[in-house]
Design an enzyme around this catalytic site. Sequence first.
Site, short mmCIF file in Angstrom:
data_model
loop_
_atom_site.label_atom_id
_atom_site.label_comp_id
_atom_site.label_asym_id
_atom_site.label_seq_id
_atom_site.Cartn_x
_atom_site.Cartn_y
_atom_site.Cartn_z
N GLN A 122 0.99 -1.24 -0.02
CA GLN A 122 -0.10 -0.02 -0.06
C GLN A 122 0.95 1.42 -0.08
O GLN A 122 1.43 1.53 0.99
CB GLN A 122 -0.97 0.03 1.42
CG GLN A 122 -1.76 1.15 1.50
CD GLN A 122 -2.55 1.01 2.81
OE1 GLN A 122 -2.28 0.21 3.69
NE2 GLN A 122 -3.15 2.04 3.30
N GLY A 123 0.96 2.07 -0.99
CA GLY A 123 1.81 3.06 -1.28
C GLY A 123 1.07 4.41 -0.96
O GLY A 123 0.76 4.99 -2.12
N SER A 157 4.80 -1.02 3.69
CA SER A 157 4.94 -2.53 4.23
C SER A 157 5.24 -3.45 3.20
O SER A 157 4.29 -3.44 2.38
CB SER A 157 3.97 -2.84 5.42
OG SER A 157 3.67 -2.00 6.34
N GLU A 240 -8.73 -0.95 6.78
CA GLU A 240 -7.59 -1.02 7.49
C GLU A 240 -7.78 -0.75 8.99
O GLU A 240 -7.17 -1.10 9.76
CB GLU A 240 -6.65 -0.31 6.77
CG GLU A 240 -5.07 -0.26 7.26
CD GLU A 240 -4.28 0.80 7.05
OE1 GLU A 240 -4.53 1.60 6.06
OE2 GLU A 240 -2.90 0.70 6.98
N GLU A 359 -4.08 10.28 17.29
CA GLU A 359 -4.61 11.50 17.03
C GLU A 359 -5.53 11.62 16.19
O GLU A 359 -6.34 12.51 16.35
CB GLU A 359 -3.23 12.60 16.95
CG GLU A 359 -2.41 12.60 18.67
CD GLU A 359 -1.58 11.53 18.56
OE1 GLU A 359 -1.22 10.73 17.60
OE2 GLU A 359 -0.98 11.02 19.80
C1 LIG Z 1 4.32 -0.51 11.24
C2 LIG Z 1 3.94 0.63 10.46
C3 LIG Z 1 3.29 0.15 9.01
C4 LIG Z 1 3.11 1.15 8.00
N1 LIG Z 1 2.50 0.53 6.84
C5 LIG Z 1 2.27 1.64 5.73
C6 LIG Z 1 2.02 0.99 4.58
O1 LIG Z 1 2.09 -0.20 4.37
N2 LIG Z 1 1.50 1.88 3.71
C7 LIG Z 1 1.56 3.36 4.10
O2 LIG Z 1 1.18 3.98 3.07
N3 LIG Z 1 1.93 3.88 5.08
C8 LIG Z 1 2.37 2.93 6.24
N4 LIG Z 1 2.47 3.16 7.37
C9 LIG Z 1 2.63 4.79 7.95
C10 LIG Z 1 1.51 5.48 8.68
O3 LIG Z 1 0.40 5.24 7.86
C11 LIG Z 1 1.82 6.65 8.95
O4 LIG Z 1 3.36 6.48 9.90
C12 LIG Z 1 0.88 7.48 9.87
O5 LIG Z 1 -0.07 7.88 9.05
C13 LIG Z 1 1.38 8.50 10.38
O6 LIG Z 1 1.96 9.50 9.32
P1 LIG Z 1 3.60 10.05 9.83
O7 LIG Z 1 4.37 8.88 10.06
O8 LIG Z 1 3.93 10.87 8.34
O9 LIG Z 1 3.52 11.12 11.06
P2 LIG Z 1 2.90 12.47 10.87
O10 LIG Z 1 1.85 12.66 10.11
O11 LIG Z 1 4.38 13.53 10.57
O12 LIG Z 1 2.63 12.86 12.45
C14 LIG Z 1 3.32 13.03 13.51
C15 LIG Z 1 2.78 13.10 14.67
O13 LIG Z 1 1.95 14.37 14.68
C16 LIG Z 1 0.44 13.86 14.94
N5 LIG Z 1 -0.24 14.73 14.03
C17 LIG Z 1 -0.38 14.88 12.78
N6 LIG Z 1 -1.38 15.57 12.25
C18 LIG Z 1 -1.99 15.94 13.36
C19 LIG Z 1 -3.26 16.84 13.64
N7 LIG Z 1 -3.87 17.09 12.47
N8 LIG Z 1 -3.86 16.85 14.90
C20 LIG Z 1 -3.11 16.24 15.84
N9 LIG Z 1 -1.97 15.31 15.77
C21 LIG Z 1 -1.50 15.42 14.54
C22 LIG Z 1 0.49 12.49 14.59
O14 LIG Z 1 -0.50 11.77 15.38
C23 LIG Z 1 1.73 12.00 15.08
O15 LIG Z 1 1.93 11.85 16.37
C24 LIG Z 1 2.94 2.49 8.68
C25 LIG Z 1 3.32 2.85 9.70
C26 LIG Z 1 3.70 1.77 10.68
C27 LIG Z 1 4.20 2.25 12.05
#
Ligand SMILES: Cc1cc2nc3c(=O)[nH]c(=O)nc-3n(C[C@H](O)[C@H](O)[C@H](O)COP(=O)(O)OP(=O)(O)OC[C@H]3O[C@@H](n4cnc5c(N)ncnc54)[C@H](O)[C@@H]3O)c2cc1C
Length: 376
Positions: A122-123, A157, A240, A359
């Site tokens: 899933q990209g 992933s 999901e 969040e």
């Molecule tokens: C084990 C694992 C598997 C994953 N697999 C995939 C996958 O297969 N494909 C894929 O596309 N992604 C995948 N992800 C990514 C996952 O979807 C993202 O990590 C997640 O959506 C958070 O985005 P970010 O890491 O960019 O954090 P950010 O969006 O940068 O957030 C950082 C922090 O800020 C907080 N935050 C951000 N915006 C707000 C807001 N508006 N209000 C309050 N708090 C806020 C967040 O809650 C977080 O605590 C995976 C992640 C993990 C941990």
Amino acid sequence: MELDEFRTSLDAWLDEQEGALAPDHDGLGTLDEQMAQLTKVKRLTFDAGWMRWGWPVRVGGLGGTTLPRAYLGEALTSRDLVEPGIYSMAEVLAPTMIDFAAPELAATMVPRLLRGDETWCQGFSEPGTGSNLASLSCRAVRSHGGWRVTGQKVWTSLAQYSERCVLLTRTGSVESAHRGITALFVDMDSPGITVRPIESMHGVEEFCEVFFDDVAVPFDRTLGEEGQGWSVAMDLLPYERSTSLWHRAAYLHRRLQQLLDAAPPDTLDAAEVGQTTQLLYAFRARSRSTQHRLARGEDLGPETSIDKVLLATIEQAVFDLVGDGLASDLAIGDGTTSERWRTEFLYSRAATIYGGSAEIQRNIIARRLLDLGSDR
Ligand SMILES: Cc1cc2nc3c(=O)[nH]c(=O)nc-3n(C[C@H](O)[C@H](O)[C@H](O)COP(=O)(O)OP(=O)(O)OC[C@H]3O[C@@H](n4cnc5c(N)ncnc54)[C@H](O)[C@@H]3O)c2cc1C
């Protein structure tokens, strides 16, 4: 097939096939071993028909309601035959593929995923674009004969194992936000794709950076219409965040029981065990009702953020208890049993991140379900 009949017959078959289905590795195994085991179990259960119940006939399924799918996942994870996270991918990706891919494409591809002949990824997430998905920038432009894709994804992933990727791309202007996104179904062996695994803190290279350098994708690999990528994402994310997690809770149930069996006397606080058990049943009750809504043909939407918050809470609560009951195993224990508790404890911290952070789920609940206004 009715659920009761499915359960009884599947359980009997799983007992019979215990030897054939058993993993070749001890404990949790490496990710390579888990993937090999998943492939084997999917092939055996698909060929025997179990994996096909609950999926439409037009994509190689045997039809009927979706409930047998949930029970199959529960039975396989409860018997420790598949790792619950990697098993989820079909429940996350296949329903949306069925909804949005051209019928011939779905009919060709979905059976390969269900049978374990292929792995898909899933990209969605990009550097700087996880929570704020609408600002993604991996670009697809129209060219003669198809799309050309350039950009980067991250946290993808299982990308290193995948034959295909459900990819969100920017086809409109940056300002077009969620309106300018198009979903593509991309062959991962296309020239111009580079996959770099990332090791997470539990020591597993589960996810990857994926780079796209002028990658050709035929137009008939567009999921839905151009500019409909946001609808694809909004279709996929509820799976999901809810139905794909049912079997994970069944697995957590098993691990909680194993903790209670293994923890030395007086290491666990009875009130905390009680609270964790109550949380686990709260999730299972909620998840059961979501499964039944799906089985009745209802659409899943923002209310699935409640399922995701509950699951993340219970996953971390179970492994927090492991920290109390099996503290030395967790910190310094050797051997496969200790390693497994440690790996799963560390991975449980990701439960409030993957599928959209806790969040973000709470924002959705506040804004979309409780009408409390914007989070900005
Ligand atoms: C084990 C694992 C598997 C994953 N697999 C995939 C996958 O297969 N494909 C894929 O596309 N992604 C995948 N992800 C990514 C996952 O979807 C993202 O990590 C997640 O959506 C958070 O985005 P970010 O890491 O960019 O954090 P950010 O969006 O940068 O957030 C950082 C922090 O800020 C907080 N935050 C951000 N915006 C707000 C807001 N508006 N209000 C309050 N708090 C806020 C967040 O809650 C977080 O605590 C995976 C992640 C993990 C941990």
